[in-house]
Design an enzyme around this catalytic site. Structure first.
Site, mmCIF file in Angstrom:
data_model
loop_
_atom_site.group_PDB
_atom_site.id
_atom_site.type_symbol
_atom_site.label_atom_id
_atom_site.label_comp_id
_atom_site.label_asym_id
_atom_site.label_seq_id
_atom_site.Cartn_x
_atom_site.Cartn_y
_atom_site.Cartn_z
ATOM 1 N N SER A 152 -32.024 2.056 -117.770
ATOM 2 C CA SER A 152 -32.397 1.192 -116.648
ATOM 3 C C SER A 152 -33.551 0.300 -117.085
ATOM 4 O O SER A 152 -34.327 0.678 -117.976
ATOM 5 C CB SER A 152 -32.847 2.067 -115.474
ATOM 6 O OG SER A 152 -33.488 1.283 -114.495
ATOM 7 N N TYR A 165 -37.216 9.460 -112.084
ATOM 8 C CA TYR A 165 -36.072 8.618 -112.483
ATOM 9 C C TYR A 165 -36.433 7.790 -113.724
ATOM 10 O O TYR A 165 -35.677 7.766 -114.707
ATOM 11 C CB TYR A 165 -35.679 7.691 -111.323
ATOM 12 C CG TYR A 165 -34.577 6.714 -111.694
ATOM 13 C CD1 TYR A 165 -33.268 7.154 -111.873
ATOM 14 C CD2 TYR A 165 -34.854 5.361 -111.891
ATOM 15 C CE1 TYR A 165 -32.255 6.267 -112.225
ATOM 16 C CE2 TYR A 165 -33.847 4.470 -112.242
ATOM 17 C CZ TYR A 165 -32.546 4.928 -112.412
ATOM 18 O OH TYR A 165 -31.553 4.050 -112.776
#
Ligand SMILES: NC(=O)c1ccc[n+]([C@@H]2O[C@H](COP(=O)([O-])OP(=O)(O)OC[C@H]3O[C@@H](n4cnc5c(N)ncnc54)[C@H](OP(=O)(O)O)[C@@H]3O)[C@@H](O)[C@H]2O)c1
Length: 293
Positions: A152, A165
């Site tokens: 990401s 995350y």
């Protein structure tokens, strides 16, 4: 079936290569599967939600794609083993593994339940690493293969309400960078994808209101990932203007702090809109002083 312009003569089509995509019941994984329909690959698609996975399967079969849907949870050892076994039984090989299944949970670390932390680490890191561990020996035997890992942009621009995350996605980047060197000798390529915010179920699963920030169309990203399958490269950052953004922020720490705090604030707003008022109170306590433009 129409083949993608410019790639017609690529050996990929003649060989009928097999691409295994985890997390293909929605979002990026589903769209990559549909984009790959243009390249005539055989597909193994994996997810936990049967109804949604079968919707993807039907869409692919309408496009005359040979597809094997497998209902499975990449966190479970038996399911991982079954995914590999069924793929080999049906197609005899696995040429590309797209480690896409994953999720985010927007939460302040101090508020985050252990169950959420476990889910993030077990899916985003352990699931991905263990799928790779099963597939690499097969690719080594074939002397050919490609692993595409979904990281990401938040691995490069860490924002505080996504601490765990971001940590999992940084781990994906580091893992990819390390194994790339190790497996190169066996003809195996490793790519990492760093998406910005795309309009998928990700935000709902993360507990965010998606109207609070800009998100981009997933089909264009899917097309870029599908092209990566044909023309591997080490890193894919999307949308393209995140490349200079990330470049600037890695060089100027002050700008990085400003930007990450701005993103953090918009994430918190998304959470507040979802009625997570405890987070708002916590945010006040943290005295985030960045002004929104
Ligand atoms: N969208 C974004 O803005 C964005 C940005 C950066 C990175 N990413 C990354 O891109 C990947 C795909 O996310 P997305 O945006 O497409 O979100 P999504 O629409 O929520 O899709 C996630 C997919 O992963 C599957 N999945 C989740 N846990 C699983 C498990 N334990 N076993 C098997 N499948 C599982 C889900 O299917 P089931 O629920 O049916 O199992 C679903 O198909 C993720 O790794 C995410 O971190 C997304």
């Amino acid at each position: 079936m129409s083949k993608k312009k410019g790639y017609k003569n690529h050996s990929f089509f003649e060989d009928g290569k097999v691409v295994l995509i985890t997390g293909a019941s929605s979002g990026i994984g589903k769209n990559v599967a549909l984009a790959l329909a243009n390249y005539g690959t055989k597909l193994v698609i994996v997810a936990r939600r049967e109804k949604k996975l079968m919707q993807t399967t039907r869409q692919l079969r309408k496009l005359k794609i040979i597809v094997l849907p497998i209902i499975g949870d990449i966190r479970t050892r038996d399911d991982r083993a079954r995914i590999i076994e069924l793929s080999l039984k049906n197609f005899g090989r696995i040429d590309v593994l797209i480690n896409n299944a994953g999720l985010g949970k927007a939460n302040l670390f101090l508020e985050q339940p252990i169950s959420e932390i476990d889910e993030l680490i077990e899916t985003n890191i352990l699931g991905l690493v263990k799928m790779s561990k099963l597939v690499i020996p097969i690719m080594k035997e074939q002397n050919d293969g490609h692993i595409i890992n979904l990281s990401s942009s938040l691995a490069l621009l860490p924002v505080y309400p996504f601490a765990v995350y971001c940590a999992t996605k940084s781990a994906v980047k580091t893992f990819s960078d390390c194994i790339r060197e190790e497996v190169k000798a066996y003809g195996i390529k490793v790519s990492t994808v760093f998406p910005g915010p795309y309009g998928t179920e990700f935000h709902k699963v993360a507990g965010l209101d998606d109207s609070s920030y800009q998100s981009y169309s997933v089909s264009r990203l899917a097309e870029k990932i599908a092209r990566l399958v044909i023309k591997p490269k080490e890193n894919l950052i999307q949308p393209w203007f995140f490349i200079p953004l990330i470049w600037i922020t890695t060089r100027f720490r002050f700008i990085k702090r400003k930007i990450t705090l701005l993103i953090s604030r918009s994430i918190m707003e998304g959470k507040i809109k979802k009625g997570k008022l405890e987070s708002m109170k916590k945010e006040e306590k943290l005295k985030i002083t960045v002004k929104t433009p």
